[in-house]
Design a protein around this motif. Structure first.
Motif, PDB file in Angstrom:
ATOM      1  N   ALA A 237       0.836  -1.206   0.000  1.00 43.88           N
ATOM      2  CA  ALA A 237       0.000   0.000   0.000  1.00 43.88           C
ATOM      3  C   ALA A 237       0.869   1.253   0.000  1.00 43.88           C
ATOM      4  N   ALA A 238       1.989   1.208   0.698  1.00 42.40           N
ATOM      5  CA  ALA A 238       2.900   2.360   0.743  1.00 42.40           C
ATOM      6  C   ALA A 238       3.494   2.637  -0.638  1.00 42.40           C
ATOM      7  N   ARG A 239       3.874   1.600  -1.334  1.00 43.75           N
ATOM      8  CA  ARG A 239       4.480   1.786  -2.657  1.00 43.75           C
ATOM      9  C   ARG A 239       3.496   2.393  -3.651  1.00 43.75           C
ATOM     10  N   SER A 240       2.217   2.086  -3.513  1.00 38.88           N
ATOM     11  CA  SER A 240       1.218   2.570  -4.482  1.00 38.88           C
ATOM     12  C   SER A 240       0.599   3.911  -4.087  1.00 38.88           C
ATOM     13  N   SER A 241       0.993   4.475  -2.958  1.00 39.87           N
ATOM     14  CA  SER A 241       0.413   5.737  -2.493  1.00 39.87           C
ATOM     15  C   SER A 241       1.108   6.940  -3.112  1.00 39.87           C
ATOM     16  N   TYR A 242       0.374   8.057  -3.132  1.00 44.08           N
ATOM     17  CA  TYR A 242       0.954   9.316  -3.594  1.00 44.08           C
ATOM     18  C   TYR A 242       2.080   9.760  -2.655  1.00 44.08           C
ATOM     19  N   ARG A 243       2.939  10.656  -3.160  1.00 44.41           N
ATOM     20  CA  ARG A 243       4.008  11.225  -2.351  1.00 44.41           C
ATOM     21  C   ARG A 243       3.714  12.689  -2.045  1.00 44.41           C
ATOM     22  N   LEU A 244       4.171  13.144  -0.865  1.00 45.55           N
ATOM     23  CA  LEU A 244       4.025  14.532  -0.454  1.00 45.55           C
ATOM     24  C   LEU A 244       5.392  15.204  -0.397  1.00 45.55           C
ATOM     25  N   SER A 245       5.390  16.514  -0.611  1.00 41.06           N
ATOM     26  CA  SER A 245       6.623  17.276  -0.402  1.00 41.06           C
ATOM     27  C   SER A 245       6.949  17.311   1.079  1.00 41.06           C
ATOM     28  N   ASP A 246       8.202  17.610   1.423  1.00 41.81           N
ATOM     29  CA  ASP A 246       8.629  17.597   2.831  1.00 41.81           C
ATOM     30  C   ASP A 246       7.864  18.604   3.678  1.00 41.81           C
ATOM     31  N   SER A 247       7.680  19.808   3.167  1.00 38.98           N
ATOM     32  CA  SER A 247       6.987  20.836   3.955  1.00 38.98           C
ATOM     33  C   SER A 247       5.532  20.460   4.185  1.00 38.98           C
TER      34      SER A 247
END
Length: 418
Positions: A237-247
């Motif tokens: 599930a983690a691999r298929s999730s969107y990514r967020l910027s650090d801030s």
């Protein structure tokens, strides 16, 4: 027999406005005065009404006040329980504000709105008749009600905070509640630990499978049948999730941490309330907990709101609990789609629906009924089926409380409760 005295009281936090009417005078009050809403004020009310009773020879006094939550509670209790006005017949009515509003609208189209006028209308409603059951005071029931209503409000807070947490969780870990292993128990102990421990999906992707298994076993207290499968599902599930910027991730993590602390605090308070509710329930004779699925919490929530002696028919109890349907009919037209009424006791409605949802899981009779209604080709099938199941449960509750009987599933004969 001398005509009765009708005493309407408009209650506020500071003052009570009193209007006294007789059967003889149509509009002119026999007396009108204002008292403070405290012990000296209620004593002044006693003295003034007692003088009117003695002067005019009234043998019956009817008191009416709008049920305005805590502001009217002390006044109603003192009138019904503690004060003697020198009459052989005294009745107290805690009236629904909507009842007075409709009475006013039906009799006077452009009536002004102020405390003096409202007190007059309450007294006039007493004189008009068609009144509900008189107010009764039960200390055990009132004490239980304080606890069950507190639990209701905490549950609303928990739902609201949980929903807010889930919105942030989606931003952080979009597939967590869709493809993750905790989609059925997102707010469980292990699931919450995962939310707190891993600040990003990248951390879950990068952690070794063995380390993640060890983490899950520790926080799950070794209760997973297959912790490796749970770990693999979580990493997938983690691999298929969107990514967020650090801030953005920092803000989301901070918001989630705040929600988690609030949720845990509410959950702890709910445990304290549950213990207190169960202790109070033991002092009240009842048979509701003989119904499979109705435990002490749901039984308490229902009993705290229902004085069964006020209801002659189960339809009255259903309407009081807000489980009745509006009708829309004119001439030959009858609407096929109707909604539940908006009035009714919201606390009782909540506990009836919660109890119905539990009973339909534990009792085969209600399970079969729920499944039958859910399969009918109607809109909102699940909600409709649950509402109809709650309505069926009201009939059972009315029967058990009225007859003080124990429930026997699957058509068994009820027995009197010893």
């Amino acid at each position: 027999m001398t005509s009765p005295l009708f005493v309407g009281i408009d209650v506020s936090s500071k003052h009570n406005v009193v209007c006294c009417l007789t059967r003889d005078e149509v509009k002119r009050p026999l007396s009108r005065f204002t008292i403070t809403n405290n012990r000296p004020g209620i004593q002044e009310l006693k003295d003034r009404i007692s003088k009117l009773v003695k002067k005019h020879g009234f043998e019956q006094v009817l008191f009416g006040l709008e049920h305005t939550g805590s502001y009217s509670t002390h006044t109603a209790i003192y009138l019904q329980q503690h004060l003697d006005f020198g009459v052989s017949d005294k009745l107290v009515y805690a009236l629904n504000p909507s009842l007075i509003k409709e009475f006013k609208k039906a009799n006077f189209l452009d009536a002004p709105k102020n405390d003096r006028v409202d007190a007059w209308y309450i007294a006039a409603k007493l004189r008009a008749g068609n009144l509900p059951h008189p107010y009764t005071w039960s200390e055990p029931q009132m004490a239980l009600q304080r606890l069950t209503r507190a639990r209701y409000h905490l549950m609303q807070d928990l739902t609201r905070e949980s929903n807010f947490l889930l919105t942030n969780l989606y931003l952080k870990f979009s597939d967590y509640t869709i493809a993750g292993p905790f989609k059925q128990n997102t707010l469980g102990v292990t699931s919450m630990a995962v939310m707190e421990e891993f600040t990003s999906v990248e951390e879950l992707v990068d952690i070794s499978l063995d380390e993640l298994i060890t983490f899950l076993v520790h926080h799950g207290k070794n209760r997973f049948d297959d912790p490796e499968a749970v770990a693999r599902s979580l990493k997938k599930a983690a691999r298929s999730s969107y990514r967020l910027s650090d801030s953005m991730a920092d803000s989301v993590n901070l918001a989630m941490a705040s929600s988690i602390r609030v949720i845990r605090a509410i959950q702890q308070e709910l445990k304290v309330l549950k213990k207190a509710i169960m202790d109070h329930l033991e002092t009240i004779p009842q048979t509701l907990d003989t119904v499979p699925g109705i435990g002490p919490i749901f039984a308490s929530g229902i009993l705290a709101e229902v004085d069964i002696h006020q209801f002659q028919k189960q339809q009255q109890l259903a309407k009081f609990g807000g489980i009745a349907w509006n009708q829309s009919q004119s001439g030959d037209f009858t609407a096929n789609r109707t909604r539940l009424i908006q009035s009714g006791n919201r606390y009782l409605k909540y506990y009836l629906f919660e109890a119905a949802n539990s009973v339909r899981v534990h009792d085969p009779v209600f399970a079969q009924y729920y499944a039958k209604k859910r399969e009918e080709p109607k809109e909102f099938a699940n909600k409709r089926a649950l509402a109809l199941t709650a309505r069926k449960l009201v009939r059972l509750i009315f029967y058990l409380l009225k007859n003080n009987q124990i429930y026997h599933p699957e058509g068994g004969m009820p027995q009197n409760h010893k």
